[in-house]
Design an enzyme around this catalytic site. Sequence first.
Site, PDB file in Angstrom:
ATOM      1  N   LYS A  55      53.232  36.382  52.257  1.00  0.00           N
ATOM      2  CA  LYS A  55      53.315  37.197  53.472  1.00  0.00           C
ATOM      3  C   LYS A  55      52.161  36.890  54.419  1.00  0.00           C
ATOM      4  O   LYS A  55      52.354  36.828  55.644  1.00  0.00           O
ATOM      5  CB  LYS A  55      53.316  38.685  53.097  1.00  0.00           C
ATOM      6  CG  LYS A  55      53.394  39.630  54.302  1.00  0.00           C
ATOM      7  CD  LYS A  55      54.716  39.500  55.041  1.00  0.00           C
ATOM      8  CE  LYS A  55      54.753  40.321  56.336  1.00  0.00           C
ATOM      9  NZ  LYS A  55      54.660  41.765  56.115  1.00  0.00           N
TER      10      LYS A  55
ATOM     11  N   LYS B 125      45.225  43.130  61.821  1.00  0.00           N
ATOM     12  CA  LYS B 125      44.900  43.288  60.394  1.00  0.00           C
ATOM     13  C   LYS B 125      45.375  42.080  59.583  1.00  0.00           C
ATOM     14  O   LYS B 125      44.617  41.505  58.790  1.00  0.00           O
ATOM     15  CB  LYS B 125      45.555  44.555  59.852  1.00  0.00           C
ATOM     16  CG  LYS B 125      45.502  44.696  58.330  1.00  0.00           C
ATOM     17  CD  LYS B 125      46.202  45.952  57.850  1.00  0.00           C
ATOM     18  CE  LYS B 125      47.701  45.927  57.993  1.00  0.00           C
ATOM     19  NZ  LYS B 125      48.359  45.056  56.963  1.00  0.00           N
TER      20      LYS B 125
ATOM     21  N   THR C   8      51.494  44.852  53.767  1.00  0.00           N
ATOM     22  CA  THR C   8      50.799  43.566  53.867  1.00  0.00           C
ATOM     23  C   THR C   8      49.326  43.813  53.556  1.00  0.00           C
ATOM     24  O   THR C   8      48.597  44.393  54.364  1.00  0.00           O
ATOM     25  CB  THR C   8      50.952  42.963  55.268  1.00  0.00           C
ATOM     26  OG1 THR C   8      52.344  42.819  55.562  1.00  0.00           O
ATOM     27  CG2 THR C   8      50.275  41.603  55.342  1.00  0.00           C
TER      28      THR C   8
END
Length: 294
Positions: free
Chosen positions: A175, A243, A99
Amino acid sequence: MTDTPAIAVVGVGNMGMGMALRLRDRGFAVQVRDIDPAREAMARSEGLAVCATAAAAAEGARCAIVAVVDAAQAEAVLFGADGVAGALPAGAAVLLCPTIAPHDTEALAARLLALGLDAIDAPMSGGPQRAREGTMSLMVACADAVFERQRAVIEALSNAVFRLGPRLGDGARVKLVNNLLAGINLAGAAEALALAERAGLDASLMLDVIERSSGQSWIGSDRMRRALAGDLSPRAHTTLLNKDTHLALDMARRLGTDTPVGSQAAALFARACEGGFAAFDDASLLELLRRDRL
């Protein structure tokens, strides 16, 4: 499939290990590499072929799956010393599964294409068990011809492949939108159960109600069941949604879009990391909120 070229899996953490074992069980020859000796030892114990470098894992492979944490790690394993890109044969493909930001995906893909390699933007979602079973979601953006060349590998990895079209970076975009919502749902579930406990309610019974009512979310149920059992051993470290939610906020800023609810969720994950929960499962949000007082 034992006569076909090998598949390299670089990064055998929770998701990468599941993917490698899934491919091995489907008859592919799998070669793996990880910088963590403990993960490599685990891979050996599972009967996987462990290589000394990422380049060695990629030597002669039909494709390499990059399953590391972030863009910096992806760049290092692809283009650093003993990197994947220099070892793959021309025409092989790289599945970019971390990701990361869309602009980082686009930059990595451009460098791969310049070397005569195919790039597949393929983030994944669903957790280690679903990766092992081949039931995780796989969000795939690449040229149609590239998809066809690697269809057998992609469909072996997932029975839930979302074909997003040819624009590299769209896998990363999808995503990040998904993970922002996952972060919002998890933060909301933790906040709701912390409130239930303070109201003197049985949190487990409260979660039973939520799971059969309008407040239900998959990630809330999955994580809060673990949290209520006192199980914070990491399947998905708190650092990861920290994150990912912040990457989603950065994408929104670049698009000139405000994300007020997402911003609050991202701030909670940051606070959890700063509060000592970075290495724990992201179910730890409940414990963080239990400590809060009005």
